[in-house]
Design an enzyme around this catalytic site. Sequence first.
Site, PDB file in Angstrom:
ATOM      1  N   PRO A   1    -120.619  -3.218-117.574  1.00 41.40           N
ATOM      2  CA  PRO A   1    -120.056  -2.945-118.907  1.00 41.40           C
ATOM      3  C   PRO A   1    -120.957  -3.451-120.034  1.00 41.40           C
ATOM      4  O   PRO A   1    -121.088  -2.782-121.059  1.00 41.40           O
ATOM      5  CB  PRO A   1    -118.715  -3.681-118.881  1.00 41.40           C
ATOM      6  CG  PRO A   1    -118.338  -3.738-117.427  1.00 41.40           C
ATOM      7  CD  PRO A   1    -119.632  -3.839-116.672  1.00 41.40           C
TER       8      PRO A   1
ATOM      9  N   GLU B   1    -130.091   7.269-115.370  1.00 39.26           N
ATOM     10  CA  GLU B   1    -131.414   6.807-114.922  1.00 39.26           C
ATOM     11  C   GLU B   1    -132.346   6.623-116.116  1.00 39.26           C
ATOM     12  O   GLU B   1    -133.542   6.891-116.061  1.00 39.26           O
ATOM     13  CB  GLU B   1    -131.996   7.744-113.864  1.00 39.26           C
ATOM     14  CG  GLU B   1    -131.040   7.835-112.670  1.00 39.26           C
ATOM     15  CD  GLU B   1    -131.697   8.197-111.365  1.00 39.26           C
ATOM     16  OE1 GLU B   1    -132.913   7.989-111.225  1.00 39.26           O
ATOM     17  OE2 GLU B   1    -130.970   8.674-110.479  1.00 39.26           O
TER      18      GLU B   1
END
Lengths: 382, 259
Positions: free
Chosen positions: A128, A364
């Site tokens: 998070p 990514e």
Amino acid sequence: MEFELGEEHRLVQATVREWATSRLLPIAAEMDRTGRYPPELIRELGDLRLTGVFIPEAYGGGGMDTISYCIVIEEIARAEAALAAVLSVQNSLDCYPIFAFGTEAQRRRYLPELARGRKIGCYCLTEPTSGSDAASLRTTARDDGDHWVLDGTKIFVTNGVEAEILIVYARTEPGETGSRGISAFIAEKGDPGLSVGKIERKLGIHASSTCEIVLDECRLPKDRLLGERDRGFHIAMATLDGGRIGIAAQALGIARAAMEDAIGYARERRQFGRPIAEFQATQWKIADMATRIQAGRLLTYRAAWMRDQGRRHTREASMAKLFASETAMWAATQAVQIYGGYGYIQDYPVERHFRDAKITEIYEGTSEIQRMVIARHVLGAS
Amino acid sequence: MHVVVCVKQVPDTEAPIRIRPDGQGVDESGLTFVMNYYDEHAVEEAIRIKERAGGTVTLIAAGPARAAEALRAGLAMGADQAIHIQDPALDGLDHLALARVLTAAIASVPYDLVLCGKLATDDNAAVIGPALAEFLDLPQATAVTRLELGDGTATAHREVEGGVEVLEISLPAVVTVERNINEPRYPSLPGIMRAKRTPITVKTIADLGVDLGGSGAARVRLLGLAPPPARPPGRMLEGEPAEVVRELVRLLREEARVL
Ligand SMILES: Cc1cc2nc3c(=O)[nH]c(=O)nc-3n(C[C@H](O)[C@H](O)[C@H](O)COP(=O)(O)OP(=O)(O)OC[C@H]3O[C@@H](n4cnc5c(N)ncnc54)[C@H](O)[C@@H]3O)c2cc1C
């Protein structure tokens, strides 16, 4: 210099294209709607070894190179982008680090099942409070004699719901903050303290799962450390170099789907007494799509080729991923435009391509992060 | 069980075909070639036989250099070896002469069964299989939908008008297969790598010791190729639905004569 695929690459392309066209394309819209893929597809892909393309045959893989991997991912994504995400995580982010950094025992234990598609893998880096700044991750791994004890929450884990073999990054030096003191671990479904948390609903690639992985006093035997202790960040980044080439290929597949569907539609749809393909405004969109896709593919193949040559390719992988993903988003936008109002309607495939394309600019490493990596290499700054 | 499969490389059936200006062949530029679909089923059947009963699968193709790709595709599916007959003289051969050449290639390897596709999708001739049986002096079954191998015999099922014909043939034999005999496998990546490593034996007609006599002894000569007539454009019926349907039924009955 050769700009042509060799015989075996063409055979890989023909095989995967035929598989994807007959097995995947007909159910792509349904997969998008239901958010699921038929599990037997993974078994079929496993039989062809598309779940472990560049893993050596001795470990159950396809024994092929990164160019083949690009061909596989592009062809799958051309038919359906979510399964390409599933496959790229399996190949690049799970098989690869175990093969490249695992002990012989770890390779023997995990690779055959992953490479043959009998088990699904995932890669747990994001948290998070740490996304682009992955090195600031907070999950901890405490040495408890014969076990490691992991605590923390990973989010946005592709394949997390189905995964049985998980690569998890955690901090082994609590005092350290940045990229030092992070280690990689292999967790298995069923390990005590490991559970699937919130399952996300998302804009696109619906059929691939994205979820939270909760590590609550998760106990892993000592032999689950992957690679050297405190070298995990290096593993994460080396893994992403290959992963980004796969995402570039996925983006190219989506861009191609957008272009090919738009071409078909432009030939059929008539306005002002003729097919809209006869309007120069349409033709130029198609010309630009074709050009950008070709440029993206050359960047992607070059990055793949450098990886296969064992050369450093961080910059090339980032360039390929950046350019191909922005091409996918751009091409999908153009395709929706060519479809006009129909492009905005869910019954038409470009609506799906448009939603699927966006993720390639985010995961990514966002486009901003790719530009940072490229600039660092080009400018030579730290 | 040693199985020999004859495979042909043909233009992809979805590829648009352009005829050469001399009318003696098709323009190959930009054309994609694939293994004849029926032959894929023959290769699949051969590999299944090998998987059940052991033995080898040998592929034989006659054609230009590009035909090697069809052989690689078959090797990638699981065949063991391949012979590629490459010879400029192939170009002028008729089916019977080509069957003689293939016969010599088949005779150069051990075999218990010769499999072919029912026909090749490019020329639709369906001659090679039966001709091979004749030249090899073997029993044959054509357009087979199911093949069961016994001890020195085989049972072949054929779909005939209104039913299934079941034949028993002694082995060795020549069998040509229908498409519903099996579902061909996709080659796996290791299969593709193995195919890449397997050398393909290249032979000329002279290597096979075949003497075709003068000018290839062709008994059939190609006079010319012409594209099929262009399809007339579709017709749109306009008006009230009830009217349009009535008109459509009339046209289907009287013009198209399909009702
Ligand atoms: C569908 C999906 C699947 C995913 N799968 C996985 C997975 O399998 N495993 C995994 O570990 N993670 C996964 N992720 C996470 C993904 O990699 C991250 O979301 C991504 O790296 C961005 O991180 P963030 O969301 O925290 O955004 P942030 O890092 O908060 O970024 C927000 C914005 O700020 C920009 N920004 C951040 N830093 C800078 C900077 N220094 N300079 C300029 N701009 C900056 C970003 O580019 C972005 O535009 C997935 C995400 C999604 C949505």
